[in-house]
Write a protein that holds these residues in place. Structure first.
Motif, short mmCIF file in Angstrom:
data_model
loop_
_atom_site.label_atom_id
_atom_site.label_comp_id
_atom_site.label_asym_id
_atom_site.label_seq_id
_atom_site.Cartn_x
_atom_site.Cartn_y
_atom_site.Cartn_z
N UNK A 119 -28.81 -4.86 -10.43
CA UNK A 119 -28.48 -4.23 -9.21
C UNK A 119 -29.17 -3.03 -8.94
N UNK A 120 -29.95 -2.87 -7.74
CA UNK A 120 -30.83 -1.84 -7.69
C UNK A 120 -31.11 -1.83 -5.96
N UNK A 121 -31.55 -0.80 -5.45
CA UNK A 121 -31.98 -0.60 -4.09
C UNK A 121 -33.34 -1.31 -3.82
N UNK A 122 -33.28 -1.89 -2.56
CA UNK A 122 -34.73 -2.58 -2.30
C UNK A 122 -35.77 -1.44 -1.99
N UNK A 123 -36.77 -1.53 -2.59
CA UNK A 123 -37.88 -0.41 -2.33
C UNK A 123 -38.63 -1.00 -0.89
N UNK A 124 -38.93 -0.12 -0.05
CA UNK A 124 -39.65 -0.61 1.34
C UNK A 124 -41.40 -1.14 0.97
N UNK A 125 -41.25 -2.04 0.15
CA UNK A 125 -42.43 -2.78 -0.28
C UNK A 125 -42.82 -4.27 0.42
N UNK A 126 -43.74 -3.99 1.34
CA UNK A 126 -43.92 -5.35 1.91
C UNK A 126 -44.38 -6.42 1.05
N UNK A 127 -44.82 -6.26 -0.18
CA UNK A 127 -45.12 -7.25 -1.24
C UNK A 127 -43.99 -7.41 -2.26
N UNK A 128 -42.88 -7.19 -2.02
CA UNK A 128 -42.00 -7.18 -2.91
C UNK A 128 -41.76 -8.74 -3.37
#
Length: 256
Positions: A119-128
């Motif tokens: 579990x980890x925060x989602x980064x604001x990366x459009x290519x995630x």
């Protein structure tokens, strides 16, 4: 089971995300009103009397409960209510006390076969990877979900969504939740063939339930269920112990 005190579409985190995504919204005496296409709309609106809706109500309202005050205020129902799946959480040691035996067995067997959930925060990366995989899943299955622009706006905020995942460099499955108040709301998820082989979403939902129960959350909002169009997904949510609750439908102001 009672509804949530402050569902996500009526929470400040949602208002902040709308602003961050360049969408218009504002509070009217405690009710968040946002733009939905050409209309001002109150989504999952809390209970108010007919006088309140006459004074403050936008053109479109989707209430949490009874629509009678809206009818009295001059609104007409244009769409019946969806059915929501609300999952009450138990203590961390048994966070899904209402899960069926079959559902619980799949989660336990999957946890033995799969790598430990992360579990980890989602980064604001459009290519995630999760957004890319889920976008492909939408195209293949032809369904609509929460716009990724809003997911990214939430991820860029002060309390980003949490990603529960299986697998290392090659992910097997992922589920995304946002904590708000005493609840957490499911946003989107993906499960590949290898993830389905180990009941990946059973494992991840059980892990998310334990995590949020340990943090003091009382329930999970798993979104809507539709036994006609998505019977498998409905069985998954109900099998986890979620209780169905009918929302109030969509109401349009017919007279000023």
């Amino acid at each position: 089971m009672r509804g949530m005190e402050n569902p996500l579409p009526q929470h400040p985190l949602w208002a902040d995300a709308l602003a961050r995504a360049g969408l218009r919204s504002g509070w009217r005496d405690g009710v968040l009103v946002q733009r939905r296409g050409p209309l001002a709309a109150a989504i999952r609106a809390p209970a108010r009397d007919a006088g309140w809706w006459r004074r403050h109500g936008p053109l479109l309202v989707e209430p949490e409960g009874d629509g009678a005050p809206l009818r009295a205020a001059g609104y007409g129902q244009v769409m019946t209510g969806a059915t929501l799946a609300l999952l009450a959480l138990g203590p961390p040691g048994d966070a899904l006390p209402r899960a069926s035996g079959k559902w619980r067995n799949r989660a336990v067997a999957g946890a033995r076969a799969a790598p430990a959930p992360q579990v980890a925060p989602l980064p604001p990366d459009p290519g995630h990877w999760l957004l890319r995989q889920e976008a492909a899943q939408r195209r293949a299955r032809r369904y609509r979900g929460l716009p990724h622009a809003l997911i990214l706006a939430l991820a860029a905020g002060p309390a980003p969504p949490l990603l529960f995942r299986l697998g290392g460099r090659a992910p097997l499955a992922g589920m995304l939740f946002l904590r708000h108040g005493d609840a957490a709301t499911y946003l989107l998820g993906w499960c590949g063939a290898a993830g389905r082989a180990v009941s990946g979403h059973h494992v991840l939902l059980a892990a998310a339930a334990r995590h949020f129960a340990a943090e003091g959350a009382t329930h999970l909002d798993l979104g809507t269920i539709d036994t006609g169009r998505a019977p498998g997904l409905a069985r998954f949510k109900l099998g986890a112990g979620a209780a169905p609750r009918r929302l109030g439908g969509s109401w349009l102001r017919l007279r000023p």
